[in-house]
Write an enzyme that holds these catalytic residues in place. Structure first.
Site, short mmCIF file in Angstrom:
data_model
loop_
_atom_site.label_atom_id
_atom_site.label_comp_id
_atom_site.label_asym_id
_atom_site.label_seq_id
_atom_site.Cartn_x
_atom_site.Cartn_y
_atom_site.Cartn_z
N ARG A 269 32.05 40.49 0.47
CA ARG A 269 32.04 39.03 0.42
C ARG A 269 33.37 38.51 -0.09
O ARG A 269 34.17 39.25 -0.67
CB ARG A 269 30.91 38.54 -0.49
CG ARG A 269 31.02 39.01 -1.92
CD ARG A 269 29.79 38.61 -2.71
NE ARG A 269 29.86 39.08 -4.09
CZ ARG A 269 28.85 39.03 -4.95
NH1 ARG A 269 27.69 38.51 -4.56
NH2 ARG A 269 28.99 39.49 -6.18
N TYR B 265 41.00 37.17 -18.07
CA TYR B 265 41.21 37.46 -16.66
C TYR B 265 42.71 37.47 -16.33
O TYR B 265 43.21 38.40 -15.69
CB TYR B 265 40.49 36.42 -15.81
CG TYR B 265 40.74 36.52 -14.32
CD1 TYR B 265 40.07 37.48 -13.55
CD2 TYR B 265 41.63 35.67 -13.67
CE1 TYR B 265 40.28 37.58 -12.19
CE2 TYR B 265 41.84 35.76 -12.31
CZ TYR B 265 41.17 36.71 -11.57
OH TYR B 265 41.40 36.81 -10.23
N THR C 144 36.93 30.55 -0.41
CA THR C 144 35.73 31.39 -0.44
C THR C 144 34.58 30.56 -0.97
O THR C 144 34.77 29.48 -1.54
CB THR C 144 35.93 32.61 -1.36
OG1 THR C 144 36.10 32.16 -2.71
CG2 THR C 144 37.13 33.44 -0.93
#
Length: 249
Positions: free
Chosen positions: A19, A147, A181
């Site tokens: 995905r 992150y 996305t």
């Protein structure tokens, strides 16, 4: 030599390849003639061989690589794509949260790369590893500090592994910007329209997942045979500073 011929018959592992950006990478390698294996914790059906694996678990990663080699006899390309992190207030986020983010985005790619390298070093043709990193690894990353720090580490990881594992294995990184996305659209929901967000990019839009995939295919192919230890920016020119306008006064 075309990319299609260069990658025909190659075996490619894409972590999180079912995905989002990972699916774009999967489709790009399939279009280039490669056999693609994807992994994740939840099975998805996208026309690629799927093997269940939590890439943070060494035993599961060992089983993953073993299964690929037993079935296909080789592993030519690894794309470390799986990762991500939800935004969180840094002042109140727990140590456990930050540890989990770093583990998924930095330590897991290192683990999978180690296991893949062990196979690639024994192959006459060697192999190629591509890290899907982020522009957050080279700029401030507020609300996603662990992150951003992990992705900065991924860029250094690629450069360091490239030096250590040469000449048999090439290792490169993609510094990816905003990509269209489902996850990004959900994150923007109620805040800003993705099309409007794209106006901050010189190319005027967000990337499509397949465009990131095309860059991964390039780095993995013989067309990039002298490229290793590099971070290729895939960000449409970057995000324009707020004080700059391309419109004439």
């Amino acid at each position: 030599m075309t990319v299609e011929l260069a990658l025909g018959g190659s075996v490619v592992l894409v972590t999180g390849g079912g995905r989002g950006v990972g699916l774009g990478v999967t489709r790009a390698f399939q279009s280039a003639g490669a056999t693609v294996v994807i992994c994740g914790r939840t099975e998805v059906s996208v026309g690629a061989d799927f093997i269940a694996c939590d890439i943070r678990d060494a035993d599961q990663v060992d089983a993953l690589i073993t299964a690929i080699v037993e079935k296909y006899g080789r592993l030519d390309v690894l794309v470390n794509n799986a990762g991500g992190a939800p935004p969180a207030e840094t002042a109140t986020a727990s140590p456990r949260f930050h540890e989990a983010v770093v583990r998924l985005n930095l330590l897991a790619p290192l683990l999978v790369s180690q296991r893949a390298n062990a196979v690639m070093q024994q192959q006459g043709t060697g192999g190629s590893i591509v890290m899907i990193s982020s522009i957050n690894g080279s700029r401030p990353s507020p609300m996603t500090v662990a992150y951003g720090a992990a992705k900065a580490g991924v860029n250094n990881l690629a450069a360091s592994l490239a030096a250590e594992w040469a000449p048999k294995v090439r290792v490169n990184s993609l510094g990816v910007g905003m990509v269209r996305t489902e996850a990004v659209e959900q994150a923007f929901a109620g805040v800003i329209d993705p099309a409007e967000a794209g106006t901050a990019v010189p190319l005027g839009r967000l990337a499509e997942p397949e465009e990131v995939g095309a860059c991964a295919v390039f780095l993995a192919s013989p067309l990039a045979s002298y490229v290793t230890g590099a971070t290729l920016l895939v960000h449409g020119g970057g995000e324009v500073p707020v004080y700059f306008s391309r419109e004439k006064p």
